[in-house]
Scaffold this active site. Sequence first.
Site, PDB file in Angstrom:
ATOM      1  N   TYR A  15       0.939  -1.136 -12.719  1.00 12.70           N
ATOM      2  CA  TYR A  15      -0.438  -1.103 -13.234  1.00 12.70           C
ATOM      3  C   TYR A  15      -0.507  -0.365 -14.570  1.00 12.70           C
ATOM      4  O   TYR A  15      -1.448   0.368 -14.847  1.00 12.70           O
ATOM      5  CB  TYR A  15      -1.395  -0.489 -12.193  1.00 12.70           C
ATOM      6  CG  TYR A  15      -1.311  -1.206 -10.876  1.00 12.70           C
ATOM      7  CD1 TYR A  15      -1.892  -2.457 -10.717  1.00 12.70           C
ATOM      8  CD2 TYR A  15      -0.603  -0.670  -9.798  1.00 12.70           C
ATOM      9  CE1 TYR A  15      -1.789  -3.146  -9.515  1.00 12.70           C
ATOM     10  CE2 TYR A  15      -0.492  -1.352  -8.598  1.00 12.70           C
ATOM     11  CZ  TYR A  15      -1.094  -2.594  -8.465  1.00 12.70           C
ATOM     12  OH  TYR A  15      -0.974  -3.279  -7.283  1.00 12.70           O
ATOM     13  N   CYS A  25     -11.256   5.046 -29.734  1.00 11.01           N
ATOM     14  CA  CYS A  25     -12.560   5.658 -29.978  1.00 11.01           C
ATOM     15  C   CYS A  25     -13.397   5.710 -28.698  1.00 11.01           C
ATOM     16  O   CYS A  25     -14.450   5.079 -28.586  1.00 11.01           O
ATOM     17  CB  CYS A  25     -13.299   4.894 -31.080  1.00 11.01           C
ATOM     18  SG  CYS A  25     -14.705   5.778 -31.742  1.00 11.01           S
ATOM     19  N   GLU A  26     -12.901   6.444 -27.714  1.00 12.16           N
ATOM     20  CA  GLU A  26     -13.567   6.651 -26.431  1.00 12.16           C
ATOM     21  C   GLU A  26     -13.179   8.031 -25.931  1.00 12.16           C
ATOM     22  O   GLU A  26     -12.003   8.397 -25.942  1.00 12.16           O
ATOM     23  CB  GLU A  26     -13.103   5.621 -25.388  1.00 12.16           C
ATOM     24  CG  GLU A  26     -13.448   4.187 -25.682  1.00 12.16           C
ATOM     25  CD  GLU A  26     -14.832   3.803 -25.192  1.00 12.16           C
ATOM     26  OE1 GLU A  26     -15.459   4.621 -24.495  1.00 12.16           O
ATOM     27  OE2 GLU A  26     -15.251   2.685 -25.499  1.00 12.16           O
ATOM     28  N   GLY A  63       0.769  -1.235   0.000  1.00 11.25           N
ATOM     29  CA  GLY A  63       0.000   0.000   0.000  1.00 11.25           C
ATOM     30  C   GLY A  63       0.799   1.282   0.000  1.00 11.25           C
ATOM     31  O   GLY A  63       0.219   2.370  -0.147  1.00 11.25           O
ATOM     32  N   ARG A  74      -4.744   3.636 -16.234  1.00  9.17           N
ATOM     33  CA  ARG A  74      -4.962   4.332 -14.961  1.00  9.17           C
ATOM     34  C   ARG A  74      -5.684   5.673 -15.100  1.00  9.17           C
ATOM     35  O   ARG A  74      -6.605   5.955 -14.308  1.00  9.17           O
ATOM     36  CB  ARG A  74      -3.643   4.522 -14.217  1.00  9.17           C
ATOM     37  CG  ARG A  74      -2.980   3.214 -13.768  1.00  9.17           C
ATOM     38  CD  ARG A  74      -1.811   3.453 -12.828  1.00  9.17           C
ATOM     39  NE  ARG A  74      -2.290   3.922 -11.536  1.00  9.17           N
ATOM     40  CZ  ARG A  74      -2.217   5.166 -11.110  1.00  9.17           C
ATOM     41  NH1 ARG A  74      -1.682   6.106 -11.876  1.00  9.17           N
ATOM     42  NH2 ARG A  74      -2.676   5.492  -9.924  1.00  9.17           N
ATOM     43  N   GLU A  93       4.011  -6.991   1.283  1.00 11.17           N
ATOM     44  CA  GLU A  93       3.643  -7.246  -0.111  1.00 11.17           C
ATOM     45  C   GLU A  93       3.713  -5.957  -0.938  1.00 11.17           C
ATOM     46  O   GLU A  93       2.709  -5.507  -1.500  1.00 11.17           O
ATOM     47  CB  GLU A  93       2.227  -7.831  -0.177  1.00 11.17           C
ATOM     48  CG  GLU A  93       2.065  -9.144   0.562  1.00 11.17           C
ATOM     49  CD  GLU A  93       0.605  -9.587   0.638  1.00 11.17           C
ATOM     50  OE1 GLU A  93      -0.289  -8.801   0.227  1.00 11.17           O
ATOM     51  OE2 GLU A  93       0.357 -10.703   1.118  1.00 11.17           O
ATOM     52  N   PRO A  94       4.886  -5.340  -1.049  1.00 10.94           N
ATOM     53  CA  PRO A  94       4.976  -4.116  -1.840  1.00 10.94           C
ATOM     54  C   PRO A  94       4.824  -4.407  -3.323  1.00 10.94           C
ATOM     55  O   PRO A  94       5.296  -5.421  -3.829  1.00 10.94           O
ATOM     56  CB  PRO A  94       6.390  -3.606  -1.525  1.00 10.94           C
ATOM     57  CG  PRO A  94       7.164  -4.858  -1.227  1.00 10.94           C
ATOM     58  CD  PRO A  94       6.190  -5.769  -0.523  1.00 10.94           C
ATOM     59  N   GLY A  95       4.170  -3.521  -4.028  1.00 13.62           N
ATOM     60  CA  GLY A  95       4.042  -3.656  -5.478  1.00 13.62           C
ATOM     61  C   GLY A  95       4.376  -2.336  -6.127  1.00 13.62           C
ATOM     62  O   GLY A  95       5.487  -2.097  -6.591  1.00 13.62           O
TER      63      GLY A  95
END
Length: 423
Positions: free
Chosen positions: A374, A345-346, A240, A315, A276-278
């Site tokens: 991510y 196309c968004e 986190g 993101r 649990e670092p990411g």
Amino acid sequence: MTIYQSFLPAAGTLDGVDLPTLAAHLPTPFYAYSASAIRNRVTQLQQALKGLDARLCFAVKANSNIGVLNLMAGLGVGADIVSLGELRRAQRAGIAASRIVFSGVGKTEEEIAAALVAGVWRFNLESADELALLQAVARRQGVIARAAVRVNPDVDARTHAKISTGKAENKFGVGFDEARIWFDDAARYPNVRLDGLHAHIGSQILELAPFEEALGRLATFWRELRDDGHIIESIDVGGGLGVCYRAGTDRPLAVADYVAAIRRGLEGYRGRIVLEPGRHLVAEAGVLVTRVIRVKHGQERDFLVLDAAMNDLMRPALYDAWHDMHPLHAEPRPLQRYDVVGPVCETGDTFARDRQLPRCEAGDLLLIAGAGAYGASMGSNYNSRPLPAEVLLDGGRYAVVRRRQSFEQMLAGEQLPQAWHAA
């Protein structure tokens, strides 16, 4: 100073590699990751944890490239996985199953069976149904599965709602009362060695207070279990730790302060502490290099149209996330305001609105910072766009760790209907 800034000694250079030169060899967009920056983050955390029986398990979902995972393996980092695919990636990259924890609310029977065969270190259990399933599968295999209860401490992480995981309303973990029942009824699960606690309250946390609150509740529960004779061999405090996506605004916690909070919160505990670092390890070490297709002069604003899109970096569209951007110009240019968009196309295919940048022209390169977590791991083929290349940089060298996807590779699993069957 953020990681990518500290490894950006000259315009357009990351970890000793000139990005414009690299872009002349590789089609844009592509991801580039600084191995030096990742080592820096891992080493910093390992040094802060000295004196504790601690294990780092990298959250594979943050960046699942096997080149990055192999780098983690070489640094003695294990893996936190949430799928059978991530287990296979971690093993392919050289991370031993004995250093892997299996998290996630939706583990299937197939995944549990495969993880047991592989010999994963422990399972983080999130429901009574999952506990019963683990017992059944372990009994069939004639093995003892080690497990931790993921408790939901009902703590507001004060982060984005979509990455908050520790409140009672979230899908993750169980309450302390239910967890207590599991420990008291442990004899009903002879093939599950329930000897751990786990809590993870969310991601991109920039304040110490939520961590301290969660650690306090976790420690209180551990002491209650200990006093009743339950042996807790590991306490997993999750991940986190936030990072700097917006220079001058985001102020991440110092690693020393975070680890000091763990030491205070779990004072007296003599078992293994798992982290649990990411995002913390890889986000600022990665950039997305993209090229300007054109500048479109709209009725109300100018649009900077890139060859990268929301399928490459989700993101901003998913979380309204901010990413710093830096045109890789050789010369100074006057500032101008743009909506920075991709070709998908968004309307949601927007990286930034009303962003002030040095003037850009068609063909210019643009660096999108903070893209190491991510980013590629959440990529898709939306609009039938190929997945971009990923490149690992290390002290002036580079290695392609994922080739840009070809059209034929994109279609590899598809076929025209050749035989019809009645259901």
